[in-house]
Design a protein around this motif. Structure first.
Motif, PDB file in Angstrom:
ATOM      1  N   TYR A 196      35.130  29.134  29.910  1.00 26.36           N
ATOM      2  CA  TYR A 196      36.313  29.112  30.681  1.00 26.36           C
ATOM      3  C   TYR A 196      36.052  29.530  32.213  1.00 26.36           C
ATOM      4  CZ  TYR A 196      36.507  34.119  29.386  1.00 26.36           C
ATOM      5  OH  TYR A 196      36.479  35.323  28.984  1.00 26.36           O
ATOM      6  N   HIS A 197      36.992  29.324  33.038  1.00 20.75           N
ATOM      7  CA  HIS A 197      36.680  30.032  34.605  1.00 20.75           C
ATOM      8  C   HIS A 197      37.307  31.088  34.609  1.00 20.75           C
ATOM      9  CE1 HIS A 197      35.029  26.050  36.303  1.00 20.75           C
ATOM     10  NE2 HIS A 197      35.708  25.536  35.450  1.00 20.75           N
ATOM     11  N   ILE A 198      36.534  32.045  35.183  1.00 20.74           N
ATOM     12  CA  ILE A 198      37.009  33.450  35.429  1.00 20.74           C
ATOM     13  C   ILE A 198      38.467  33.428  36.247  1.00 20.74           C
ATOM     14  CG2 ILE A 198      36.772  35.537  36.692  1.00 20.74           C
ATOM     15  CD1 ILE A 198      33.824  35.144  36.361  1.00 20.74           C
ATOM     16  N   LEU A 199      39.456  34.242  35.876  1.00 17.92           N
ATOM     17  CA  LEU A 199      40.611  34.640  36.795  1.00 17.92           C
ATOM     18  C   LEU A 199      40.076  35.474  37.860  1.00 17.92           C
ATOM     19  CD1 LEU A 199      43.505  34.418  37.051  1.00 17.92           C
ATOM     20  CD2 LEU A 199      44.002  36.014  35.360  1.00 17.92           C
ATOM     21  N   GLU A 200      40.060  35.274  39.016  1.00 17.39           N
ATOM     22  CA  GLU A 200      39.659  35.942  39.803  1.00 17.39           C
ATOM     23  C   GLU A 200      40.509  37.481  40.477  1.00 17.39           C
ATOM     24  OE1 GLU A 200      37.038  35.345  41.696  1.00 17.39           O
ATOM     25  OE2 GLU A 200      36.449  33.381  41.578  1.00 17.39           O
ATOM     26  N   GLY A 201      39.829  38.243  40.661  1.00 17.60           N
ATOM     27  CA  GLY A 201      40.589  39.627  40.942  1.00 17.60           C
ATOM     28  C   GLY A 201      39.779  40.690  40.180  1.00 17.60           C
ATOM     29  N   ASP A 202      40.407  41.929  40.462  1.00 17.19           N
ATOM     30  CA  ASP A 202      40.019  43.048  39.849  1.00 17.19           C
ATOM     31  C   ASP A 202      40.731  43.645  38.614  1.00 17.19           C
ATOM     32  OD1 ASP A 202      38.067  43.668  41.717  1.00 17.19           O
ATOM     33  OD2 ASP A 202      39.343  44.693  43.102  1.00 17.19           O
ATOM     34  N   THR A 203      40.179  44.119  37.543  1.00 16.04           N
ATOM     35  CA  THR A 203      41.002  44.550  36.467  1.00 16.04           C
ATOM     36  C   THR A 203      41.858  45.875  37.233  1.00 16.04           C
ATOM     37  OG1 THR A 203      39.297  46.461  35.994  1.00 16.04           O
ATOM     38  CG2 THR A 203      39.038  44.337  34.928  1.00 16.04           C
ATOM     39  N   LEU A 204      43.028  46.074  36.437  1.00 13.28           N
ATOM     40  CA  LEU A 204      43.835  47.096  37.125  1.00 13.28           C
ATOM     41  C   LEU A 204      43.083  48.262  37.074  1.00 13.28           C
ATOM     42  CD1 LEU A 204      46.759  47.941  37.857  1.00 13.28           C
ATOM     43  CD2 LEU A 204      47.361  48.014  35.542  1.00 13.28           C
ATOM     44  N   ARG A 205      42.366  48.572  35.872  1.00 11.26           N
ATOM     45  CA  ARG A 205      41.685  49.844  35.848  1.00 11.26           C
ATOM     46  C   ARG A 205      40.648  50.122  37.237  1.00 11.26           C
ATOM     47  NH1 ARG A 205      39.092  49.785  30.791  1.00 11.26           N
ATOM     48  NH2 ARG A 205      41.284  50.082  29.886  1.00 11.26           N
ATOM     49  N   ASP A 206      39.966  48.957  37.533  1.00  7.03           N
ATOM     50  CA  ASP A 206      39.146  49.035  38.803  1.00  7.03           C
ATOM     51  C   ASP A 206      39.956  49.169  39.930  1.00  7.03           C
ATOM     52  OD1 ASP A 206      36.889  48.984  37.049  1.00  7.03           O
ATOM     53  OD2 ASP A 206      36.641  46.766  37.351  1.00  7.03           O
ATOM     54  N   TRP A 207      41.085  48.279  40.090  1.00 11.04           N
ATOM     55  CA  TRP A 207      41.880  48.464  41.304  1.00 11.04           C
ATOM     56  C   TRP A 207      42.368  50.059  41.423  1.00 11.04           C
ATOM     57  CZ3 TRP A 207      46.499  49.984  43.023  1.00 11.04           C
ATOM     58  CH2 TRP A 207      47.171  49.132  44.268  1.00 11.04           C
ATOM     59  N   LEU A 208      42.989  50.757  40.433  1.00  9.82           N
ATOM     60  CA  LEU A 208      43.413  51.741  40.394  1.00  9.82           C
ATOM     61  C   LEU A 208      42.411  53.000  40.992  1.00  9.82           C
ATOM     62  CD1 LEU A 208      45.648  52.228  37.382  1.00  9.82           C
ATOM     63  CD2 LEU A 208      46.329  51.948  39.677  1.00  9.82           C
ATOM     64  N   ASN A 209      41.063  52.905  40.601  1.00  9.68           N
ATOM     65  CA  ASN A 209      40.140  53.556  41.033  1.00  9.68           C
ATOM     66  C   ASN A 209      39.720  53.476  42.570  1.00  9.68           C
ATOM     67  OD1 ASN A 209      39.582  54.723  38.365  1.00  9.68           O
ATOM     68  ND2 ASN A 209      37.986  53.221  37.615  1.00  9.68           N
ATOM     69  N   LYS A 210      39.959  52.124  43.142  1.00 14.22           N
ATOM     70  CA  LYS A 210      39.597  52.008  44.312  1.00 14.22           C
ATOM     71  C   LYS A 210      40.781  52.414  45.452  1.00 14.22           C
ATOM     72  CE  LYS A 210      36.924  47.912  43.236  1.00 14.22           C
ATOM     73  NZ  LYS A 210      36.783  46.635  43.458  1.00 14.22           N
ATOM     74  N   HIS A 211      41.967  52.953  44.812  1.00 13.44           N
ATOM     75  CA  HIS A 211      43.285  53.095  45.757  1.00 13.44           C
ATOM     76  C   HIS A 211      43.730  54.483  45.406  1.00 13.44           C
ATOM     77  CE1 HIS A 211      43.084  48.562  45.947  1.00 13.44           C
ATOM     78  NE2 HIS A 211      43.654  48.592  46.864  1.00 13.44           N
TER      79      HIS A 211
END
Length: 226
Positions: free
Chosen positions: A92-107
């Protein structure tokens, strides 16, 4: 499963891939060129639901069901078996973006509260659509470039033929979120309060059910509040 590949065909497909996860000594998840993922499944027990439908086929079926209900997820390219490896596979093709866990770590914490408020609406929408995403944790929720959410690791997803999830199913899904330490800490604090408030506002349930769900959510996560 009619579509089969030999081990030589599998080797050619994966020769430029990067193994992301193993199951014992065998690759389980492989990142391929062109933003593709190959995920391998094996039948672990003689008596298994895979007698009727393999995990790979279920993964593909669930992707289609989610997309038809308007939920962003991966795009399946093919499903096949590799008899020599005793594996089934989904490409399958990747769903582009960050995991929510990674997103929270960056913000910032403030951004996290806002994003968890959005998450409450998203999860309420899943439940209104009769979707029980049993792999519900922040590593399987993708934050896309436009800020909206999508789902990955979707093989263990249930769908009601009609109507929203029941109260007990919704509570069960809250328990599915109680799996990872950083997720728990987040949901025990202000971000979790924002999630719950937003979820209840969008859930489309009675006031009594709201009280029951709020009590269940707090019982699950309050013990992680430090």
């Amino acid at each position: 499963m009619r579509n089969k590949k030999t081990i030589a065909e599998y080797a050619r497909l994966t020769q430029e891939g990067t193994v992301l996860e193993n199951e014992g000594t065998t690759p389980k998840v492989i990142l391929l060129p062109k933003n593709r993922i190959l995920k391998l499944f094996r039948r672990k027990h003689l008596l298994s639901s895979q007698i009727w439908i393999t995990h790979a086929a279920r993964f593909a079926r669930n992707a289609g069901k989610l997309q038809r209900r308007g939920i962003p997820t991966v795009t399946v390219k093919s499903v096949f078996s590799i008899p020599e490896m005793q594996r089934q596979a989904v490409l399958y093709h990747i769903l582009e973006g960050d995991t929510l866990r990674d997103w929270l770590n960056k913000h910032t914490a403030e951004d996290g509260i806002s994003k968890c408020k959005d998450l409450g609406q998203f999860v309420a929408g899943l439940h209104r659509c009769g979707i029980l995403f049993r792999s519900m944790h922040f590593g399987n929720i993708i934050v896309r470039a436009d800020g909206t959410f999508g789902l990955i690791d979707i093989v263990d997803t249930g769908f009601k033929y009609w109507g929203p999830l029941s109260q007990s199913q919704r509570i069960r899904n809250f328990h599915h979120m109680d799996r990872h330490d950083s997720d728990r800490v987040c949901l025990a604090g202000p971000a979790g309060a924002a999630f719950l408030h937003s979820y209840l506002a969008a859930a489309g349930i009675t006031e009594k059910a709201k009280l029951n769900l709020a009590a269940a959510f707090k019982e699950i996560f309050s013990k992680y509040n430090t």
